[in-house]
Design an enzyme around this catalytic site. Structure first.
Site, PDB file in Angstrom:
ATOM      1  N   HIS A  83      36.156  44.316  30.464  1.00  0.00           N
ATOM      2  CA  HIS A  83      34.660  44.329  29.919  1.00  0.00           C
ATOM      3  C   HIS A  83      33.542  44.528  30.994  1.00  0.00           C
ATOM      4  O   HIS A  83      32.363  44.720  30.599  1.00  0.00           O
ATOM      5  CB  HIS A  83      34.431  42.818  29.429  1.00  0.00           C
ATOM      6  CG  HIS A  83      34.234  42.003  30.688  1.00  0.00           C
ATOM      7  ND1 HIS A  83      35.107  41.502  31.121  1.00  0.00           N
ATOM      8  CD2 HIS A  83      33.104  40.983  30.907  1.00  0.00           C
ATOM      9  CE1 HIS A  83      34.689  40.534  32.099  1.00  0.00           C
ATOM     10  NE2 HIS A  83      33.243  40.488  32.135  1.00  0.00           N
TER      11      HIS A  83
HETATM   12  N1  UDP Z   1      37.985  34.121  28.252  1.00  0.00           N
HETATM   13  C1  UDP Z   1      38.221  33.589  27.266  1.00  0.00           C
HETATM   14  N2  UDP Z   1      38.524  33.982  26.003  1.00  0.00           N
HETATM   15  C2  UDP Z   1      38.699  35.470  26.117  1.00  0.00           C
HETATM   16  C3  UDP Z   1      38.511  36.264  27.410  1.00  0.00           C
HETATM   17  C4  UDP Z   1      38.314  35.335  28.506  1.00  0.00           C
HETATM   18  O1  UDP Z   1      37.897  32.236  27.250  1.00  0.00           O
HETATM   19  O2  UDP Z   1      39.039  36.161  24.977  1.00  0.00           O
HETATM   20  C5  UDP Z   1      37.754  33.230  29.705  1.00  0.00           C
HETATM   21  C6  UDP Z   1      38.551  33.493  30.780  1.00  0.00           C
HETATM   22  O3  UDP Z   1      39.745  32.410  30.585  1.00  0.00           O
HETATM   23  C7  UDP Z   1      37.674  32.933  31.879  1.00  0.00           C
HETATM   24  C8  UDP Z   1      36.361  33.491  31.407  1.00  0.00           C
HETATM   25  O4  UDP Z   1      36.370  33.822  29.944  1.00  0.00           O
HETATM   26  O5  UDP Z   1      37.689  31.515  32.033  1.00  0.00           O
HETATM   27  C9  UDP Z   1      36.165  34.698  32.196  1.00  0.00           C
HETATM   28  O6  UDP Z   1      35.083  35.377  31.515  1.00  0.00           O
HETATM   29  P1  UDP Z   1      34.887  37.058  31.647  1.00  0.00           P
HETATM   30  O7  UDP Z   1      35.770  37.723  31.924  1.00  0.00           O
HETATM   31  O8  UDP Z   1      33.881  37.277  30.474  1.00  0.00           O
HETATM   32  O9  UDP Z   1      33.665  36.944  32.911  1.00  0.00           O
HETATM   33  P2  UDP Z   1      33.615  37.121  34.528  1.00  0.00           P
HETATM   34  O10 UDP Z   1      34.773  36.133  35.124  1.00  0.00           O
HETATM   35  O11 UDP Z   1      34.304  38.559  34.923  1.00  0.00           O
HETATM   36  O12 UDP Z   1      32.354  36.986  34.968  1.00  0.00           O
END
Ligand code: UDP
Length: 360
Positions: A204
Site C-alpha cells: 500500500h
Molecule cells: N493490518 C490489518 N489488516 C490488514 C492489513 C494490515 O489489521 O488487512 C494491520 C497490520 O497487522 C499492522 C497494521 O495494520 O498492525 C499496519 O498498518 P499498515 O500496513 O496499513 O501501515 P504501516 O505500518 O505501513 O504504517
C-alpha cells in the site's frame, strides 16, 4: 487529573493507540480524549479496530480524507486546532507518521500545548516519502519523544536533540505490546481455505502504488509466486485496489478484503513468510517468528535486517521472487528483545503521569 488529547486517523494508529489507551484507562489521575480525523474511514479500515481492540469511541470524529496531502493536512490542522482550544488538554499525544500525526502535533505546538510523539526518531532517509516528512517535522515540535528502538534514539541524538529542552526515551514498541496482548484472539478470516504456509502479502505504500513501473513489477512477481511457489494471500488496501484497477493490472493471487487485527494475527501465525511494504507488518512478521521480505528501498526497522530476519528487495521482480523462494518457511527468533518485550504502553503512561499537568 491530567488530560491527554490523542489524535489518530489511520489503521496502524488504531492498533498502536489501543494499548496505550488501555493503560491510560487502568491508571488513576489521567484521562484521555480521543480525536479521529477520519483519514481512514472504511468499516474494515477503521470501525473493526475500535470494536475488536476495545478502543473507546472517539469523542471527536472528523471526516477528513482524500484530496492532496496539503489539502488533507490543512483541513485537519484547522479542525484539530478548534478541538485543542475547546478541550484544553494538558498534552497532545500523536502516533507514527501520517498526515493526522503532523496536523495534530502542529495544531498543539502552535497553541503551546506540549506534544508527545510515539514512534519518534524513526528515519528512512528518503525525503520523497510523505511519512519521512511527517515524522521529522513531528519530532521537531514534540517535547516528549517516545522512541521504539535504540536506533531511533541515535537518530535523534545525531540531529541534536540531546541539546534541546526535550525528553528522548527508549520505551520499546507499542506494536509488540499489541501483538502479545492480542495473540490469543487470532481468528481465521471468514471462509478462508488456504492451507498454512502461504505467502502473506501487503502492499500500500505510495512509493509503490504511485509508481506504475514499480507496481507492475511487483504485481508480476506476486502472480509468479502464486502460481509457481506458494499461494499468495493479499488483503488488498483500498488505495492499491484503486490504482491496480486504474492501471488495468491483473492480480492473479488469493485476494481478500482488508481484515481486522484478529484476522491479521491469525494470518501472520499461519503464514510461511511475509512479503510487505508496510512498516508495522515487517515487525509483526518478526513477532510471529516469520521471515520477512520487504518491497521497499529503505526501512526504518534496520535492526531486523541486521538480525537476518528481514530482507530488503525494493520493487525488482526477480529479487522479490528469489528472496521469497529462499526464505519461505524459515523461522526467525527474537533472541535480543529488540522491541522491548511488550512494556511500551506502561512506560509511556508512567512518563505522561510524571510530566504532570501542562507538561511540567
Ligand atoms: N493490518 C490489518 N489488516 C490488514 C492489513 C494490515 O489489521 O488487512 C494491520 C497490520 O497487522 C499492522 C497494521 O495494520 O498492525 C499496519 O498498518 P499498515 O500496513 O496499513 O501501515 P504501516 O505500518 O505501513 O504504517
Amino acid at each position: 487529573m491530567i488530560k491527554i488529547l490523542t489524535i489518530i486517523g489511520a489503521r496502524p494508529q488504531f492498533i498502536k493507540a489501543s494499548v496505550v489507551s488501555r493503560a491510560i484507562k487502568n491508571t488513576d489521575g489521567i484521562e484521555e480524549i480521543m480525536l479521529h480525523t477520519g483519514q481512514h474511514f472504511d468499516a474494515n479500515m477503521s470501525d473493526v479496530f475500535f470494536n475488536q481492540l476495545g478502543i473507546p469511541q472517539p469523542h471527536i470524529q472528523l471526516d477528513i480524507h482524500g484530496g492532496s496531502h496539503g489539502e488533507m493536512t490543512g483541513r485537519m490542522l484547522a479542525d484539530i486546532e478548534q478541538a485543542v482550544i475547546e478541550h484544553k488538554p494538558d498534552r497532545v499525544l500523536v502516533y507514527g507518521d501520517t498526515n493526522s500525526t503532523l496536523a495534530g502535533a502542529l495544531a498543539a505546538a502552535k497553541l503551546h500545548v506540549p506534544v508527545a510523539h510515539v514512534e519518534a526518531g524513526l528515519r528512512s532517509f528518503n525525503m520523497r516519502m510523505p511519512e519521512e516528512i511527517n515524522r521529522i517535522l513531528t519530532d521537531q515540535i514534540s517535547d516528549l519523544l517516545f522512541c521504539p528502538t535504540d536506533t531511533a534514539v541515535n537518530h535523534l541524538q545525531q540531529e541534536g536533540f540531546a541539546a534541546k529542552p526535550v525528553k528522548v526515551l527508549q520505551v520499546g514498541d507499542v506494536m509488540q505490546d499489541a501483538a502479545l496482548f492480542f495473540a490469543n484472539h487470532a481468528l481465521a478470516p471468514a471462509g478462508f481455505d488456504v492451507k498454512p504456509g502461504f505467502i502473506l502479502a501487503t502492499l500500500h505504500r505510495a512509493e509503490n502504488t504511485d509508481a506504475p513501473e514499480r507496481l507492475a513489477s511487483i504485481v508480476d512477481a506476486l502472480n509468479h509466486l502464486h502460481t509457481e511457489v506458494a499461494p499468495v494471500v493479499l488483503p488488498l488496501h483500498p488505495r492499491t485496489r484503486n490504482v491496480v484497477a486504474k492501471l488495468g493490472l491483473l492480480l492473479n493471487v488469493h485476494l481478500i478484503d482488508p481484515v481486522g487485527y484478529f484476522e491479521m494475527v491469525w494470518l501472520l501465525d499461519h503464514a510461511g513468510l511475509v512479503l510487505t511494504d508496510s512498516g508495522g507488518v515487517q515487525k509483526e512478521a518478526f513477532f510471529f517468528g516469520k521471515a520477512c521480505v520487504t518491497m521497499r528501498d529503505q526501512t526504518e526497522w534496520v535492526e531486523l535486517i541486521d538480525a537476518g530476519a528481514n530482507e530488503l528487495v525494493g520493487a525488482n521482480g526477480q529479487k522479490i521472487i528469489d528472496a521469497v523462494t529462499r526464505n519461505l518457511g524459515r523461522k526467525v527468533q527474537d533472541t535480543q528483545q529488540l522491541y522491548g518485550g511488550g512494556k511500551a504502553a506502561e512506560r509511556i503512561v508512567s512518563e505522561l503521569m510524571s510530566r504532570g499537568i501542562n507538561g511540567f
